[in-house]
Design a protein around this motif. Structure first.
Motif, PDB file in Angstrom:
ATOM      1  N   GLN A 500      52.460  36.216  18.060  1.00 58.19           N
ATOM      2  CA  GLN A 500      52.202  37.716  18.698  1.00 58.19           C
ATOM      3  C   GLN A 500      52.128  37.111  20.092  1.00 58.19           C
ATOM      4  O   GLN A 500      52.953  37.842  21.198  1.00 58.19           O
ATOM      5  N   TYR A 501      51.605  36.259  20.389  1.00 57.51           N
ATOM      6  CA  TYR A 501      51.106  35.842  21.919  1.00 57.51           C
ATOM      7  C   TYR A 501      51.858  34.440  22.343  1.00 57.51           C
ATOM      8  O   TYR A 501      51.844  33.940  23.621  1.00 57.51           O
ATOM      9  N   ALA A 502      52.901  33.907  21.543  1.00 60.99           N
ATOM     10  CA  ALA A 502      53.508  32.777  21.925  1.00 60.99           C
ATOM     11  C   ALA A 502      54.393  32.780  23.233  1.00 60.99           C
ATOM     12  O   ALA A 502      54.812  32.022  23.899  1.00 60.99           O
ATOM     13  N   ALA A 503      54.810  33.949  23.532  1.00 59.78           N
ATOM     14  CA  ALA A 503      55.848  34.250  24.510  1.00 59.78           C
ATOM     15  C   ALA A 503      55.204  34.196  25.842  1.00 59.78           C
ATOM     16  O   ALA A 503      55.833  34.467  26.949  1.00 59.78           O
ATOM     17  N   ALA A 504      53.722  34.340  25.957  1.00 61.61           N
ATOM     18  CA  ALA A 504      53.248  34.544  27.125  1.00 61.61           C
ATOM     19  C   ALA A 504      53.501  32.931  28.066  1.00 61.61           C
ATOM     20  O   ALA A 504      53.522  31.898  27.241  1.00 61.61           O
ATOM     21  N   ASP A 505      53.479  33.402  29.570  1.00 72.54           N
ATOM     22  CA  ASP A 505      53.760  31.791  30.055  1.00 72.54           C
ATOM     23  C   ASP A 505      52.431  31.373  30.528  1.00 72.54           C
ATOM     24  O   ASP A 505      52.412  30.271  30.767  1.00 72.54           O
ATOM     25  N   HIS A 506      51.290  32.222  30.303  1.00 73.18           N
ATOM     26  CA  HIS A 506      50.007  31.564  30.767  1.00 73.18           C
ATOM     27  C   HIS A 506      49.060  32.315  29.874  1.00 73.18           C
ATOM     28  O   HIS A 506      49.078  33.341  29.556  1.00 73.18           O
ATOM     29  N   MET A 507      47.818  31.490  29.652  1.00 72.69           N
ATOM     30  CA  MET A 507      46.787  32.024  28.643  1.00 72.69           C
ATOM     31  C   MET A 507      45.394  31.457  29.190  1.00 72.69           C
ATOM     32  O   MET A 507      45.375  30.355  29.774  1.00 72.69           O
ATOM     33  N   PHE A 508      44.480  32.248  29.366  1.00 71.08           N
ATOM     34  CA  PHE A 508      42.947  31.962  29.455  1.00 71.08           C
ATOM     35  C   PHE A 508      42.014  31.627  28.259  1.00 71.08           C
ATOM     36  O   PHE A 508      42.499  32.200  27.203  1.00 71.08           O
ATOM     37  N   PHE A 509      41.444  30.447  28.390  1.00 70.07           N
ATOM     38  CA  PHE A 509      40.258  30.228  27.394  1.00 70.07           C
ATOM     39  C   PHE A 509      38.947  30.502  28.098  1.00 70.07           C
ATOM     40  O   PHE A 509      38.635  29.760  28.922  1.00 70.07           O
TER      41      PHE A 509
END
Length: 646
Positions: A500-509
């Motif tokens: 669902q979120y693989a297409a995001a260019d950026h992610m925060f952890f």
């Protein structure tokens, strides 16, 4: 040192000198660009198939070309390709000439383009000498200039070709010069890191091998001998190995070997074979499409190996005989510092938190690559823990050597018994993760964390930790393998979220306290195998800058352990949601329904141990995001399993 096995399991033993009964586990390391592979053979078999099989076993390391050289009727036969090992196999398929000696290589380019000309092996002008080489020759340009000034025509852009010409020149200078002497004289002029194997047509029954900073291991067979940069290339044929140390050279024939230092001191008597506790099946994919997923699923068994024989119910403590410290020495430790690189550094952060919580000793972690360059103050009352899966990581090895020069008390935490860091430290904690092939560390990281929990428990129980509290931790550790198994059963649900979120260019952890190193490791996993830009932040730091980046296109993974900071972590989710950011909650506790856009649940463990469990779903999340994006999961671009050159 050795992994000391007892009838009921292992006590975590670690001894400074190998014995013939010693048991080693395998790991990775080395390479011209950190990842190249070396194979050599002399014996009674047809050499080419042995070399091809060995190179195939080293393919996981990443490479851009491959080649081999065998000797037939007094002449070299060199076959190279700018493709895969299968392409090399195809090139050889029509050849019927047999040879009983040869060398092979898979190359990751550093000097020169990745093409057939620059592929190893390299030869001198007369095709007398062939050489394969891992590492980087730092004075290569100077050596090449000297050769060209003397009339030598260089045909490649590599640093390695210079070595072939130099060795050949030493051999041509006098008839009584042995191949070993020629290699030693050449290496005295070389600056840099190397693991190399040399073949000479006028010495048709021997190979000469040398190491300095890039792993080399000898395999002992019956009337045959093997050489490789990694035991994974050897275990199909033998489990008896000799590890070369830096500054050592070996000459091998089908029936014998001898070793000496580059200064000429014979040290063959100090080289006792080690038995590798692995076989060819450990390197097979089996039902899995790639090694990372296989190794994620091997974690319950890896944890059981790490815990076997190390949990002491009678005294509610841990057994770690390999650290070679008695109770009085343990009580004298005033600080603990973990040194590692990449995932090993993040595991060290988890270890530092465990030591402070369970033993109430000040502890921290630092990147080993920074430690040796900042002129550190070395405290004799500090226990330094050098962490490395392969045991060959050059930054960590150099940090260990710096500590030893300054009188520091250092132990290793490695997954490879015969590794450079293991030998340099002489004692420490063996990880028992088993061979780890994928570049992205999974089961080794988990086993690092659980071994640090054992260390923290041991330190706590020689101090003020009560027996009841110690038994609580012992029971919690014993439950971990089954809890990880339960999380692996939820893989499909995590995969759905990843897609669902693989297409995001950026992610925060995002994490707090126990969740902070988990967030850092989760971000590392995602970016190294999916190439999605990911950053980790402490939750309290969001409002001091990073919150400006929150948007609908920026998902955040928020780690929520079941501790007394749950309310604050839920508040962090509210802050992100208020600004339109999607949230994936990773939690071991109950959170309000619908608060997060997606929720990954893990079993509740003893609070101090929960970070060990929280890592596993993030490995699965990164894996399935990378798979959705079609990435080469086991061999991510620009990365190596073990970094053995700077």
């Amino acid at each position: 040192y050795t992994a000391e096995h007892q009838p009921e399991g292992n006590s975590g033993g670690w001894q400074g000198q190998s014995r013939s009964r010693d048991v080693a586990r395998t790991g990775q390391g080395g390479g011209e660009g950190n990842v190249c592979g070396i194979v050599g053979y002399v014996g009674k078999r047809d050499a080419a198939p042995v070399l091809i099989e060995g190179l195939h076993r080293l393919e996981y390391r990443g490479y851009d070309s491959a080649g081999l050289a065998v000797m037939h009727r007094g002449r070299l036969r060199v076959t190279k390709t700018a493709g895969r090992v299968q392409d090399l196999r195809d090139k050889l398929s029509g050849q019927t000439a047999k040879s009983t000696i040869g060398i092979g290589h898979t190359r990751w380019a550093t000097h020169g383009e990745p093409n057939e000309t620059n592929a190893h092996p390299h030869t001198d002008t007369a095709a007398r000498v062939a050489i394969v080489h891992n590492g980087i020759i730092e004075n290569a340009e100077q050596l090449r200039d000297q050769l060209q000034a003397s009339g030598v025509r260089l045909v490649t852009d590599t640093d390695t070709e210079a070595l072939a010409h130099m060795i050949a020149a030493e051999l041509a200078e006098r008839e009584d010069v042995t191949l070993e002497d020629a290699v030693i004289r050449t290496l005295h002029r070389v600056e840099g890191a190397y693991g190399l194997v040399v073949l000479d047509i006028k010495n048709p029954d021997q190979l000469v091998v040398a190491r300095n900073g890039s792993p080399i291991v000898l395999g002992l067979g019956e009337n045959e001998m093997f050489v490789a940069s990694d035991v994974s290339a050897l275990v199909r044929y033998t489990r008896q190995v000799i590890y070369l140390e830096d500054g050592e050279i070996a000459t091998i024939t089908a029936s014998a070997y001898h070793t000496k230092t580059l200064t000429g001191t014979d040290n063959s008597d100090n080289k006792t074979p080690t038995t590798v506790d692995a076989d060819a099946g450990d390197y097979e994919l089996g039902e899995y499409s790639d090694y990372m997923r296989k190794e994620i699923h091997e974690q319950p068994d890896a944890l059981r190996r790490a815990l076997r024989g190390r949990l002491d119910d009678r005294f509610a403590t841990a057994r770690l005989g390999g650290i070679n410290l008695d109770a009085r020495q343990l009580r004298n430790i005033k600080n603990v510092k973990f040194l590692g690189c990449g995932s090993a550094y993040y595991a060290g952060q988890m270890g530092a938190a465990l030591v402070e919580e369970l033993a109430r000793i000040p502890a921290d972690a630092e990147p080993a690559s920074e430690f040796r360059y900042r002129s550190p103050v070395v405290d004799p009352d500090t226990l330094y823990v050098a962490v490395s899966q392969s045991g060959e990581t050059i930054d960590t090895l150099m940090a260990v050597q710096e500590l030893k020069r300054k009188g520091g008390q250092v132990i290793g935490a490695v997954n490879v018994v015969g590794s450079a860091i293991g030998r340099e430290c002489g004692h420490g904690i063996f990880l028992h993760a088993g061979p780890e092939v994928a570049v992205a560390s999974t089961k080794a990281l988990t086993n690092m964390a659980v071994n640090f929990a054992l260390l923290a428990l041991l330190l706590g129980r020689v101090r003020d930790m009560s027996a009841a509290n110690g038994q609580r931790v012992v029971n919690g550790l014993r439950n971990l393998p089954e809890q990880v198994s339960r999380m692996l059963n939820a893989e499909d649900d995590i995969a759905t979220i990843a897609h669902q979120y693989a297409a995001a260019d950026h992610m925060f952890f995002i994490g707090r306290v126990r969740g902070w190193p988990v967030a850092r490791e989760g971000a590392q996993k995602l970016k190294e195998i999916s190439y999605v830009h990911a950053e980790a932040y402490q939750a309290g730091e969001l409002k001091h800058g990073p919150l400006a980046l929150i948007a609908r296109e920026m998902p955040s993974v928020v780690i929520i352990p079941s501790d007394d900071l749950v309310a604050k972590n839920l508040s962090t989710i509210e802050q992100i949601k208020a600004r339109g950011g999607p949230v994936i909650a990773l939690t071991s506790t109950d959170i309000p329904e619908g608060l997060a856009d997606a929720t990954i649940r893990v079993p509740r463990a003893e609070p101090e141990l929960e970070p060990i469990l929280l890592n596993v779903p993030l490995q699965i999340l990164a894996y399935h995001a990378a798979a959705k994006l079609g990435r080469d999961i086991d061999k991510p671009r620009n990365l190596a399993k073990s970094v053995t050159v700077e």
